[in-house]
Design a protein around this motif. Structure first.
Motif, PDB file in Angstrom:
ATOM      1  N   GLN A  65       0.842  -1.195   0.000  1.00 27.60           N
ATOM      2  CA  GLN A  65       0.000   0.000   0.000  1.00 27.60           C
ATOM      3  C   GLN A  65       0.879   1.247   0.000  1.00 27.60           C
ATOM      4  N   ILE A  66       0.494   2.219  -0.803  1.00 29.84           N
ATOM      5  CA  ILE A  66       1.135   3.531  -0.791  1.00 29.84           C
ATOM      6  C   ILE A  66       0.024   4.555  -0.604  1.00 29.84           C
ATOM      7  N   SER A  67       0.066   5.253   0.522  1.00 25.25           N
ATOM      8  CA  SER A  67      -1.052   6.121   0.896  1.00 25.25           C
ATOM      9  C   SER A  67      -0.528   7.501   1.265  1.00 25.25           C
ATOM     10  N   VAL A  68      -0.936   8.524   0.504  1.00 25.21           N
ATOM     11  CA  VAL A  68      -0.565   9.912   0.793  1.00 25.21           C
ATOM     12  C   VAL A  68      -1.848  10.701   0.976  1.00 25.21           C
ATOM     13  N   THR A  69      -2.153  11.044   2.219  1.00 28.59           N
ATOM     14  CA  THR A  69      -3.429  11.691   2.538  1.00 28.59           C
ATOM     15  C   THR A  69      -3.185  13.081   3.108  1.00 28.59           C
ATOM     16  N   GLU A  70      -4.111  13.976   2.843  1.00 29.75           N
ATOM     17  CA  GLU A  70      -3.989  15.360   3.307  1.00 29.75           C
ATOM     18  C   GLU A  70      -5.264  15.785   4.025  1.00 29.75           C
ATOM     19  N   GLN A  71      -5.077  16.457   5.150  1.00 30.75           N
ATOM     20  CA  GLN A  71      -6.228  16.976   5.884  1.00 30.75           C
ATOM     21  C   GLN A  71      -6.727  18.277   5.267  1.00 30.75           C
ATOM     22  N   LEU A  72      -5.844  19.003   4.619  1.00 31.35           N
ATOM     23  CA  LEU A  72      -6.214  20.283   4.005  1.00 31.35           C
ATOM     24  C   LEU A  72      -7.051  20.070   2.749  1.00 31.35           C
ATOM     25  N   GLY A  73      -7.820  21.094   2.389  1.00 31.51           N
ATOM     26  CA  GLY A  73      -8.521  21.105   1.110  1.00 31.51           C
ATOM     27  C   GLY A  73      -7.663  21.795   0.061  1.00 31.51           C
ATOM     28  N   VAL A  74      -8.273  22.247  -1.010  1.00 30.44           N
ATOM     29  CA  VAL A  74      -7.489  22.895  -2.067  1.00 30.44           C
ATOM     30  C   VAL A  74      -7.153  24.341  -1.738  1.00 30.44           C
ATOM     31  N   GLY A  75      -7.841  24.925  -0.753  1.00 25.35           N
ATOM     32  CA  GLY A  75      -7.537  26.294  -0.360  1.00 25.35           C
ATOM     33  C   GLY A  75      -7.681  27.275  -1.509  1.00 25.35           C
ATOM     34  N   GLU A  76      -6.619  28.064  -1.726  1.00 21.04           N
ATOM     35  CA  GLU A  76      -6.633  29.070  -2.790  1.00 21.04           C
ATOM     36  C   GLU A  76      -6.182  28.510  -4.131  1.00 21.04           C
ATOM     37  N   ARG A  77      -5.942  27.212  -4.201  1.00 18.18           N
ATOM     38  CA  ARG A  77      -5.458  26.591  -5.440  1.00 18.18           C
ATOM     39  C   ARG A  77      -6.601  25.983  -6.255  1.00 18.18           C
ATOM     40  N   GLY A  78      -7.823  26.400  -5.973  1.00 14.15           N
ATOM     41  CA  GLY A  78      -8.973  25.817  -6.653  1.00 14.15           C
ATOM     42  C   GLY A  78      -8.909  25.935  -8.162  1.00 14.15           C
ATOM     43  N   GLY A  79      -8.467  27.104  -8.657  1.00  9.65           N
ATOM     44  CA  GLY A  79      -8.374  27.304 -10.094  1.00  9.65           C
ATOM     45  C   GLY A  79      -7.390  26.352 -10.736  1.00  9.65           C
ATOM     46  N   TYR A  80      -6.210  26.189 -10.101  1.00 11.54           N
ATOM     47  CA  TYR A  80      -5.221  25.242 -10.615  1.00 11.54           C
ATOM     48  C   TYR A  80      -5.742  23.820 -10.524  1.00 11.54           C
ATOM     49  N   TYR A  81      -6.334  23.487  -9.373  1.00 15.78           N
ATOM     50  CA  TYR A  81      -6.730  22.100  -9.131  1.00 15.78           C
ATOM     51  C   TYR A  81      -7.827  21.639 -10.086  1.00 15.78           C
ATOM     52  N   GLU A  82      -8.641  22.573 -10.541  1.00 11.26           N
ATOM     53  CA  GLU A  82      -9.703  22.224 -11.496  1.00 11.26           C
ATOM     54  C   GLU A  82      -9.139  21.609 -12.765  1.00 11.26           C
ATOM     55  N   GLY A  83      -7.968  22.045 -13.169  1.00  7.00           N
ATOM     56  CA  GLY A  83      -7.349  21.495 -14.370  1.00  7.00           C
ATOM     57  C   GLY A  83      -6.412  20.338 -14.081  1.00  7.00           C
ATOM     58  N   SER A  84      -6.390  19.907 -12.829  1.00  7.77           N
ATOM     59  CA  SER A  84      -5.463  18.853 -12.448  1.00  7.77           C
ATOM     60  C   SER A  84      -6.206  17.667 -11.839  1.00  7.77           C
ATOM     61  N   GLY A  85      -6.601  17.779 -10.592  1.00 16.92           N
ATOM     62  CA  GLY A  85      -7.227  16.663  -9.896  1.00 16.92           C
ATOM     63  C   GLY A  85      -6.182  15.765  -9.249  1.00 16.92           C
ATOM     64  N   ALA A  86      -6.635  14.885  -8.375  1.00 20.89           N
ATOM     65  CA  ALA A  86      -5.724  14.044  -7.589  1.00 20.89           C
ATOM     66  C   ALA A  86      -4.873  13.129  -8.453  1.00 20.89           C
TER      67      ALA A  86
END
Length: 503
Positions: free
Chosen positions: A219-240
């Motif tokens: 298993q390889i597990s990288v989890t984050e408690q934070l949300g996307v914060g101010e990176r929403g615009g970038y994350y929309e074109g990316s995703g996990a």
């Protein structure tokens, strides 16, 4: 992997000098390298961006960044004054040729001052759309012609799919040699990630066990408690999938899965990593349906505070189909790993922030103890914790103290804090030093990047063309969508997490 370091005079040009990456990561890393004696005797750091700044204002801005984000805390005044004498600012519009001509004059001035053998590092700490114009102008103005002394560092994301990655590779390789190009993934600079190589290949007892005969699953597990914060615009074109799995997690998988290299030569190490990627089973439509899970977080409570769902974050489409969670079951179809599943998951707004690699070994072939004695029986596990703690632990069965024969799991732990008194360097410190010494071991080669994209493109295409009808499908502060647990439970396993205190 260095025992002694002698560095040539070095000029470091940071495109995006006033940006977040420089303030949070690069400037603190370079300052710490200086304080600890790992910078050249002669060096110049030239920050560049569009807005006009004086050298003094730029130095003050960087000092604020170091004071806020350095692992060593606030700067030592005397040492900062000596360090900052080597820090300069030159306003540059990377799309303007005249502006670039001015930058070349500044760089050439330091080259003449430092003398023969001066090396130049161009760090692209900018958005990906600026990579091509910078590369073209570096070539046009002949600023990186010396392939032995000039290097270019490219931040992720390296392309947004296979096609764009190939285009960017072609553009760079048309103007620079592969040995000049450093595609940086900061995860590979983390102390515990580097220690996986040492742990695997410097200990003889592991190699006979490191295969399908003894390992049940990984298993390889990288989890984050934070949300996307101010990176929403970038994350929309990316995703996990693009943001984490295509680079960070697949690189970890390659280190775990690679064959023993002949030596510690950079290309030898990277050859072995590419071999893993090439051996990974391609995704069919059925595989995507049964071996992948995507999710998107909704609102919830984290540490007593209400947090918004992904679709209500700044810059996010209110009907977004972008995944903030991804879990995938991979197979490496080769002699060593045939049939061993590699489970990978990552996500935002999860229960805890952690990065864990868990190798679960197969059960003993025959139980000699009665059930009453083995109530808490657990298969042996090797757990590599990258964050928040840095440790490697082997979980084995042991007898509980007392008159009765009762077995329970116990941990044999190598804990960095308990073993070493010195602070571990930040990932960017390690990687920047590698760039200065010309060591590409921890940097991705063109074929690595493209093979990773090629593997994931069927999943990316399927997720983009078929809108999820279940989004959002997990709440903040949870472990993700229920389907992720079902993915691993179908094989008789469950996701593993170290017990961490949450106040």
């Amino acid at each position: 992997m260095k025992t002694s370091i002698s560095l040539s005079p070095t000029i470091i040009v940071i495109f995006g000098g006033t940006g977040d990456l420089n303030l949070r990561k690069l400037a603190p890393a370079l300052y710490n390298l200086y304080v600890e004696g790992f910078m050249p005797e002669k060096f110049a750091i030239i920050g560049t961006a569009r807005r006009p700044l004086t050298n003094e204002k730029f130095r003050d801005t960087l000092m604020d960044g170091v004071n806020s984000f350095s692992r060593t805390g606030k700067v030592n005044k005397e040492k900062w004054e000596k360090f900052s004498e080597n820090v300069h600012y030159n306003p540059t519009d990377v799309k303007d040729s005249a502006s670039f001509d001015e930058l070349k004059v500044v760089v050439d001035k330091f080259k003449d001052e430092f003398g023969a053998g001066t090396q130049i590092l161009f760090y692209l700490a900018v958005s990906p759309d600026l990579f091509p114009p910078i590369a073209k102008r570096l070539a046009k103005f002949k600023m990186a012609e010396n392939e032995d002394n000039c290097r270019i560092v490219v931040e992720k994301p390296f392309g947004k799919d296979l096609e764009t990655a190939r285009e960017l590779n072609a553009l760079l390789k048309e103007r620079f040699k592969e040995k000049q190009i450093y595609r940086i993934d900061h995860y590979l600079g983390k102390e515990t990630v580097q220690n996986i190589m040492a742990f695997r290949f410097a200990n003889s007892f592991l190699e006979p066990l490191w295969n399908r005969n003894y390992i049940d699953h990984i298993q390889i597990s990288v989890t984050e408690q934070l949300g996307v914060g101010e990176r929403g615009g970038y994350y929309e074109g990316s995703g996990a999938l693009r943001d984490m799995i295509q680079n960070h997690l697949l690189q970890l998988l390659c280190i775990i899965g690679m064959e023993t290299p002949i030596n510690f030569n950079a290309d030898e190490i990277r050859d072995k990593k590419v071999d893993v990627l090439k051996a990974m089973r391609p995704f069919s439509a059925e595989d995507i349906r049964f071996n992948t899970v995507r999710g998107q977080y909704t609102k919830g409570w984290v540490e007593g505070k209400e947090v918004p769902g992904y679709r209500h974050e700044n810059g996010v489409d209110p009907d977004s189909n972008t995944e903030t969670f991804a879990a995938i079951k991979f197979f490496v179809d080769n002699w060593r790993w045939q049939g061993v599943p590699f489970y990978v998951r990552t996500g935002k707004r999860l229960f805890q922030t952690s990065s864990l690699i868990t190798i679960q070994f197969k059960d003993v072939p025959h139980h000699i103890f009665p059930p009453a004695v083995t109530e808490h029986w657990q298969q042996n596990r090797l757990i590599i914790s990258i964050q928040p703690e840095m440790s490697i632990r082997l979980q084995v069965q042991g007898k509980r103290p007392g008159l009765d024969m009762v077995l329970n799991p116990v941990d044999m732990v190598f804990d960095y804090k308990g073993t070493y008194t010195t602070q571990s360097p930040e990932a960017y410190e390690t990687l920047l030093l590698d760039v200065m010494t010309g060591d590409q071991t921890q940097f991705m080669r063109a074929d690595q990047v493209e093979t990773a994209w090629e593997l994931l493109m069927p999943v990316i295409h399927a997720w983009e063309t078929k809108k999820s009808l279940s989004f959002p499908n997990y709440s903040a502060d949870s472990w993700g969508p229920e389907d992720a647990e079902a993915l691993i439970a179908r094989d008789g396993f469950h996701w593993f997490a170290l017990p961490l205190n949450k106040d």
